[in-house]
Design an enzyme around this catalytic site. Structure first.
Site, mmCIF file in Angstrom:
data_model
loop_
_atom_site.group_PDB
_atom_site.id
_atom_site.type_symbol
_atom_site.label_atom_id
_atom_site.label_comp_id
_atom_site.label_asym_id
_atom_site.label_seq_id
_atom_site.Cartn_x
_atom_site.Cartn_y
_atom_site.Cartn_z
ATOM 1 N N ARG A 119 0.831 -1.205 0.000
ATOM 2 C CA ARG A 119 0.000 0.000 0.000
ATOM 3 C C ARG A 119 0.868 1.258 0.000
ATOM 4 O O ARG A 119 0.504 2.271 -0.596
ATOM 5 C CB ARG A 119 -0.909 0.022 1.241
ATOM 6 C CG ARG A 119 -1.931 -1.082 1.321
ATOM 7 C CD ARG A 119 -3.113 -0.804 0.416
ATOM 8 N NE ARG A 119 -3.789 0.432 0.758
ATOM 9 C CZ ARG A 119 -4.778 0.533 1.654
ATOM 10 N NH1 ARG A 119 -5.185 -0.551 2.317
ATOM 11 N NH2 ARG A 119 -5.358 1.696 1.891
ATOM 12 N N TYR A 154 -10.259 9.642 -9.109
ATOM 13 C CA TYR A 154 -11.171 10.649 -8.571
ATOM 14 C C TYR A 154 -10.722 11.040 -7.164
ATOM 15 O O TYR A 154 -10.177 10.221 -6.421
ATOM 16 C CB TYR A 154 -12.617 10.146 -8.544
ATOM 17 C CG TYR A 154 -12.860 8.911 -7.706
ATOM 18 C CD1 TYR A 154 -13.261 9.003 -6.373
ATOM 19 C CD2 TYR A 154 -12.700 7.632 -8.247
ATOM 20 C CE1 TYR A 154 -13.497 7.875 -5.610
ATOM 21 C CE2 TYR A 154 -12.930 6.497 -7.497
ATOM 22 C CZ TYR A 154 -13.329 6.622 -6.176
ATOM 23 O OH TYR A 154 -13.556 5.495 -5.420
ATOM 24 N N PRO A 155 -10.934 12.298 -6.791
ATOM 25 C CA PRO A 155 -10.662 12.729 -5.422
ATOM 26 C C PRO A 155 -11.922 12.596 -4.572
ATOM 27 O O PRO A 155 -13.047 12.611 -5.097
ATOM 28 C CB PRO A 155 -10.270 14.195 -5.595
ATOM 29 C CG PRO A 155 -11.096 14.643 -6.765
ATOM 30 C CD PRO A 155 -11.243 13.437 -7.676
ATOM 31 N N MET A 156 -11.742 12.482 -3.274
ATOM 32 C CA MET A 156 -12.897 12.382 -2.382
ATOM 33 C C MET A 156 -12.581 12.992 -1.023
ATOM 34 O O MET A 156 -11.420 13.165 -0.651
ATOM 35 C CB MET A 156 -13.337 10.930 -2.212
ATOM 36 C CG MET A 156 -12.335 10.043 -1.512
ATOM 37 S SD MET A 156 -13.063 8.479 -0.962
ATOM 38 C CE MET A 156 -14.182 9.061 0.319
ATOM 39 N N LYS A 190 -14.406 13.109 3.143
ATOM 40 C CA LYS A 190 -15.441 12.661 4.059
ATOM 41 C C LYS A 190 -16.283 13.864 4.509
ATOM 42 O O LYS A 190 -15.747 14.926 4.822
ATOM 43 C CB LYS A 190 -14.820 11.969 5.279
ATOM 44 C CG LYS A 190 -14.280 10.574 4.979
ATOM 45 C CD LYS A 190 -15.377 9.622 4.529
ATOM 46 C CE LYS A 190 -14.864 8.190 4.450
ATOM 47 N NZ LYS A 190 -15.910 7.261 3.968
ATOM 48 N N GLN A 199 -6.733 -1.041 -6.602
ATOM 49 C CA GLN A 199 -6.901 0.337 -6.151
ATOM 50 C C GLN A 199 -5.669 0.839 -5.418
ATOM 51 O O GLN A 199 -4.922 0.074 -4.817
ATOM 52 C CB GLN A 199 -8.123 0.477 -5.244
ATOM 53 C CG GLN A 199 -7.935 -0.096 -3.856
ATOM 54 C CD GLN A 199 -9.039 0.323 -2.898
ATOM 55 O OE1 GLN A 199 -10.020 0.948 -3.280
ATOM 56 N NE2 GLN A 199 -8.881 -0.019 -1.635
#
Length: 245
Positions: free
Chosen positions: A141, A155-157, A159, A195
């Site tokens: 990771r 894509y950005p995200m 919370k 991912q």
């Protein structure tokens, strides 16, 4: 005094740059053939050296053609330091080909692993054999290999921090439970979708970047569609612009 929420421990690895470029096709067509050939030869040499990571001791790079109007090219770079990323940007800008491009957008982040699960907390507390399967997984990771896949999606995200739904107002246990259920959906697509999660708090406008790779764009669509119905997404997630190539 209100209760303080416990953040999960995190570990960081390589810095990441997603660099989206459009090509000025009118300027390219108007340029003399000799200039175009010179610019192409130079940028091909430049990109081949970057893909071979000749500029750093370790890292990964990839180049993609973007589908749709949002960009023409996507350059993805993973390097040990932010200075390495900055140097890559300047090196590209010095190529003759760069004058025919315009940066539409970019995303700066860092590979990240978090300690929401009980097993992951063993890693962060130092109670895990560094040669164990989980320790090796976390290292993948932090220092991922970019797969040789046909398609990519980024894509950005962030919370959500609203009055009704505030991710950061949940207890650690509630967040851990939701992340575990969210991860179960992703694991169902193992072998179809790979991912990479990168953290961007204080590095960019969004909190995370998500990069997906796979052989079929519909697998990515199915994965994200299913995740839309998961509470950690439906109640607590906000997304930026999607780009795919």
């Amino acid at each position: 005094m209100p209760d303080r929420r416990d953040p999960p421990p995190t570990d960081e690895g390589w810095y990441a740059l997603h660099d989206f470029r459009t090509i000025d096709w009118d300027a390219w067509r108007d340029a003399p053939e000799r200039q175009r050939q010179r610019a192409l030869g130079e940028v091909v040499d430049h990109l081949e050296a970057r893909l071979a990571v000749e500029d750093a001791d370790e890292g990964e790079s990839a180049l993609y053609s973007v589908l749709g109007h949002k960009a023409d090219l996507l350059l993805v770079h993973l390097r040990p330091s932010s200075a390495d990323i900055g140097a890559l940007e300047r090196q590209f800008e010095r190529t003759e080909f760069a004058a025919f491009t315009e940066r539409e957008t970019s995303f700066v982040s860092v590979t990240e692993a978090s300690g929401y699960s009980e097993r992951a907390r063993d890693y962060f507390e130092g109670d895990l054999d560094e040669n164990s399967g989980l320790a090796n997984y976390i290292q993948t990771r932090l220092k991922p290999t970019i797969p040789d896949a046909t398609h990519v999606c980024f894509y950005p995200m962030t919370k959500r921090r609203g009055e009704e739904h505030n991710w950061y107002g949940l207890s650690f246990e509630e967040r851990a439970e939701q992340m575990d259920a969210h991860g179960d959906i992703g694991r169902d697509y193992g072998g179809k979708v790979v991912q990479m999660i990168t953290g961007a708090i204080a590095l960019d406008d969004w909190e995370w970047g998500v990069t997906l790779w796979g052989e079929d764009l519909l697998d990515m669509k199915d994965l994200l569609y299913e995740m839309r119905f998961d509470p950690s997404t439906s109640r607590y997630a906000e997304f930026g612009q999607f780009c795919r190539g």
